[in-house]
Design an enzyme around this catalytic site. Structure first.
Site, PDB file in Angstrom:
ATOM      1  N   HIS A   7     -21.754 -37.053  19.026  1.00  0.00           N
ATOM      2  CA  HIS A   7     -22.373 -35.722  18.545  1.00  0.00           C
ATOM      3  C   HIS A   7     -21.189 -34.782  17.938  1.00  0.00           C
ATOM      4  CE1 HIS A   7     -21.989 -34.531  22.830  1.00  0.00           C
ATOM      5  NE2 HIS A   7     -21.775 -33.505  22.277  1.00  0.00           N
ATOM      6  N   GLU A  43     -29.751 -26.267  25.029  1.00  0.00           N
ATOM      7  CA  GLU A  43     -29.064 -27.109  23.818  1.00  0.00           C
ATOM      8  C   GLU A  43     -30.495 -27.720  23.321  1.00  0.00           C
ATOM      9  OE1 GLU A  43     -26.461 -29.353  26.516  1.00  0.00           O
ATOM     10  OE2 GLU A  43     -27.534 -30.987  25.202  1.00  0.00           O
ATOM     11  N   GLN A  60     -25.560 -31.246  18.173  1.00  0.00           N
ATOM     12  CA  GLN A  60     -25.931 -30.661  19.662  1.00  0.00           C
ATOM     13  C   GLN A  60     -25.864 -29.200  19.351  1.00  0.00           C
ATOM     14  OE1 GLN A  60     -22.895 -30.865  22.521  1.00  0.00           O
ATOM     15  NE2 GLN A  60     -24.596 -31.030  24.258  1.00  0.00           N
ATOM     16  N   HIS A  84     -17.288 -28.292  19.039  1.00  0.00           N
ATOM     17  CA  HIS A  84     -16.560 -29.407  19.384  1.00  0.00           C
ATOM     18  C   HIS A  84     -16.952 -30.820  18.823  1.00  0.00           C
ATOM     19  CE1 HIS A  84     -20.038 -29.313  22.398  1.00  0.00           C
ATOM     20  NE2 HIS A  84     -19.885 -30.470  22.311  1.00  0.00           N
ATOM     21  N   GLU A 134     -14.794 -33.890  23.157  1.00  0.00           N
ATOM     22  CA  GLU A 134     -15.571 -34.392  24.299  1.00  0.00           C
ATOM     23  C   GLU A 134     -15.637 -36.008  24.230  1.00  0.00           C
ATOM     24  OE1 GLU A 134     -19.260 -32.710  24.271  1.00  0.00           O
ATOM     25  OE2 GLU A 134     -20.149 -34.412  25.609  1.00  0.00           O
TER      26      GLU A 134
HETATM   27  N1  CMX Z   1     -12.178 -25.410  19.918  1.00  0.00           N
HETATM   28  C1  CMX Z   1     -11.100 -25.148  19.383  1.00  0.00           C
HETATM   29  N2  CMX Z   1     -10.028 -24.331  20.167  1.00  0.00           N
HETATM   30  C2  CMX Z   1     -10.685 -23.671  21.222  1.00  0.00           C
HETATM   31  C3  CMX Z   1     -12.063 -23.677  21.600  1.00  0.00           C
HETATM   32  C4  CMX Z   1     -12.735 -24.545  20.624  1.00  0.00           C
HETATM   33  N3  CMX Z   1     -14.187 -24.785  21.026  1.00  0.00           N
HETATM   34  N4  CMX Z   1     -12.419 -23.116  22.797  1.00  0.00           N
HETATM   35  C5  CMX Z   1     -11.141 -22.468  23.000  1.00  0.00           C
HETATM   36  N5  CMX Z   1     -10.109 -22.763  22.053  1.00  0.00           N
HETATM   37  C6  CMX Z   1      -8.967 -22.135  21.930  1.00  0.00           C
HETATM   38  C7  CMX Z   1      -8.989 -20.624  21.704  1.00  0.00           C
HETATM   39  O1  CMX Z   1      -9.076 -20.260  20.448  1.00  0.00           O
HETATM   40  C8  CMX Z   1      -7.639 -20.313  22.523  1.00  0.00           C
HETATM   41  O2  CMX Z   1      -6.758 -20.538  21.622  1.00  0.00           O
HETATM   42  P1  CMX Z   1      -5.632 -19.235  21.060  1.00  0.00           P
HETATM   43  O3  CMX Z   1      -5.002 -18.788  22.512  1.00  0.00           O
HETATM   44  O4  CMX Z   1      -4.602 -19.746  20.069  1.00  0.00           O
HETATM   45  O5  CMX Z   1      -6.739 -18.061  20.628  1.00  0.00           O
HETATM   46  C9  CMX Z   1      -7.578 -21.214  23.548  1.00  0.00           C
HETATM   47  O6  CMX Z   1      -8.124 -22.408  23.226  1.00  0.00           O
HETATM   48  C10 CMX Z   1      -7.918 -20.742  24.868  1.00  0.00           C
HETATM   49  O7  CMX Z   1      -9.223 -20.538  24.554  1.00  0.00           O
HETATM   50  P2  CMX Z   1     -10.069 -19.075  25.524  1.00  0.00           P
HETATM   51  O8  CMX Z   1     -10.820 -18.549  24.716  1.00  0.00           O
HETATM   52  O9  CMX Z   1      -9.074 -18.407  26.271  1.00  0.00           O
HETATM   53  O10 CMX Z   1     -11.083 -20.092  26.555  1.00  0.00           O
HETATM   54  P3  CMX Z   1     -10.737 -20.743  27.893  1.00  0.00           P
HETATM   55  O11 CMX Z   1      -9.226 -21.221  28.031  1.00  0.00           O
HETATM   56  O12 CMX Z   1     -11.158 -19.765  28.815  1.00  0.00           O
HETATM   57  O13 CMX Z   1     -11.423 -22.119  27.573  1.00  0.00           O
HETATM   58  C11 CMX Z   1     -11.677 -24.507  27.351  1.00  0.00           C
HETATM   59  C12 CMX Z   1     -11.194 -22.992  26.901  1.00  0.00           C
HETATM   60  C13 CMX Z   1     -11.496 -25.514  26.172  1.00  0.00           C
HETATM   61  C14 CMX Z   1     -10.938 -24.733  28.635  1.00  0.00           C
HETATM   62  C15 CMX Z   1     -13.113 -24.504  27.393  1.00  0.00           C
HETATM   63  O14 CMX Z   1     -13.850 -23.915  26.504  1.00  0.00           O
HETATM   64  C16 CMX Z   1     -13.793 -25.484  28.258  1.00  0.00           C
HETATM   65  O15 CMX Z   1     -13.585 -25.571  29.329  1.00  0.00           O
HETATM   66  N6  CMX Z   1     -14.483 -26.234  27.294  1.00  0.00           N
HETATM   67  C17 CMX Z   1     -14.967 -27.643  27.926  1.00  0.00           C
HETATM   68  C18 CMX Z   1     -16.606 -27.177  28.497  1.00  0.00           C
HETATM   69  C19 CMX Z   1     -17.619 -26.867  27.181  1.00  0.00           C
HETATM   70  O16 CMX Z   1     -17.227 -26.611  26.047  1.00  0.00           O
HETATM   71  N7  CMX Z   1     -18.799 -26.836  27.495  1.00  0.00           N
HETATM   72  C20 CMX Z   1     -19.751 -26.538  26.266  1.00  0.00           C
HETATM   73  C21 CMX Z   1     -20.475 -27.528  25.724  1.00  0.00           C
HETATM   74  C22 CMX Z   1     -21.249 -28.513  26.508  1.00  0.00           C
HETATM   75  C23 CMX Z   1     -21.595 -29.822  26.210  1.00  0.00           C
HETATM   76  O17 CMX Z   1     -21.193 -30.157  25.019  1.00  0.00           O
HETATM   77  O18 CMX Z   1     -22.487 -30.520  26.684  1.00  0.00           O
HETATM   78 CO    CO Z   2     -21.100 -31.734  23.738  1.00  0.00          CO
END
Ligand code: CMX
Ligand code: CO
Length: 149
Positions: A7, A43, A60, A84, A134
């Site tokens: 997805h 979602e 999604q 993502h 993912e």
């Molecule tokens: N795509 C690309 N880059 C991303 C991003 C994304 N989705 N999310 C965060 N970033 C980047 C930010 O832009 C930032 O970069 P800069 O420092 O250069 O600005 C850096 O990563 C840190 O981002 P943040 O905003 O401070 O966010 P966190 O570090 O707190 O969290 C992450 C980032 C990836 C650890 C967190 O989003 C995460 O745990 N994601 C996994 C879970 C998730 O997304 N769940 C929702 C979807 C559920 C599903 O699919 O079922």
């Molecule tokens: Co997902």
């Protein structure tokens, strides 16, 4: 190891409005909706191809349910858009281990529950050329699915 695009996750501010756009514009219907408390999202899954038995690809649509959730944080910084991509695999544990061994940060020690009882984990976007990635094993793709006993 990774066999398809499972997805594409899209962050939106209002799930119902976004679902209505996908329906009116492309004719996509909602196959499934759920709230994933752990991930902090409400979602909707729109199936693009494949069947209930597997091999499907989905859009999604993700609306945050908490201000401190990853999707809420993303929306505040970047606005709506692609959040993502998710690659499908029959073995999310093995795939995560293999990718981790190549130096990519895997966000969870153990895969967690995703949409429709899938098992999911994430790779850090900073280790993946800016793409939050993912890895997912759909319930239908898990070994033993459909077997009895
Ligand atoms: N795509 C690309 N880059 C991303 C991003 C994304 N989705 N999310 C965060 N970033 C980047 C930010 O832009 C930032 O970069 P800069 O420092 O250069 O600005 C850096 O990563 C840190 O981002 P943040 O905003 O401070 O966010 P966190 O570090 O707190 O969290 C992450 C980032 C990836 C650890 C967190 O989003 C995460 O745990 N994601 C996994 C879970 C998730 O997304 N769940 C929702 C979807 C559920 C599903 O699919 O079922
Ligand atoms: Co997902």
């Amino acid at each position: 190891m990774l066999t398809r695009i499972d997805h594409i996750g899209i962050a939106c501010r209002d799930l119902d409005t976004t679902v209505a756009f996908y329906r009116a514009t492309y004719g996509f219907e909602v196959h499934h909706t759920e709230v994933n408390e752990e991930q902090g999202v409400r979602e909707a899954m729109l199936r693009i191809n494949g069947t209930d038995d597997g091999g499907a690809s989905w859009i999604q649509l993700l609306e945050p349910i908490r201000e401190d959730s990853p999707v809420a944080k993303w929306l505040a910084k970047h606005g709506e858009g692609v959040h993502h991509i998710a690659f499908g695999t029959a073995d999310v544990d093995g795939a995560a281990q293999a990718v981790g061994a190549r130096g990519v940060r895997v966000l969870y020690d153990e895969p967690r529950r995703g949409s429709m009882d899938s098992r999911i984990t994430f790779l850090h976007p900073k280790d993946c050329h800016g793409v939050l990635t993912e890895l997912v094993t759909a319930a239908q793709d898990a070994p033993g699915h459909g077997e009895h006993g």
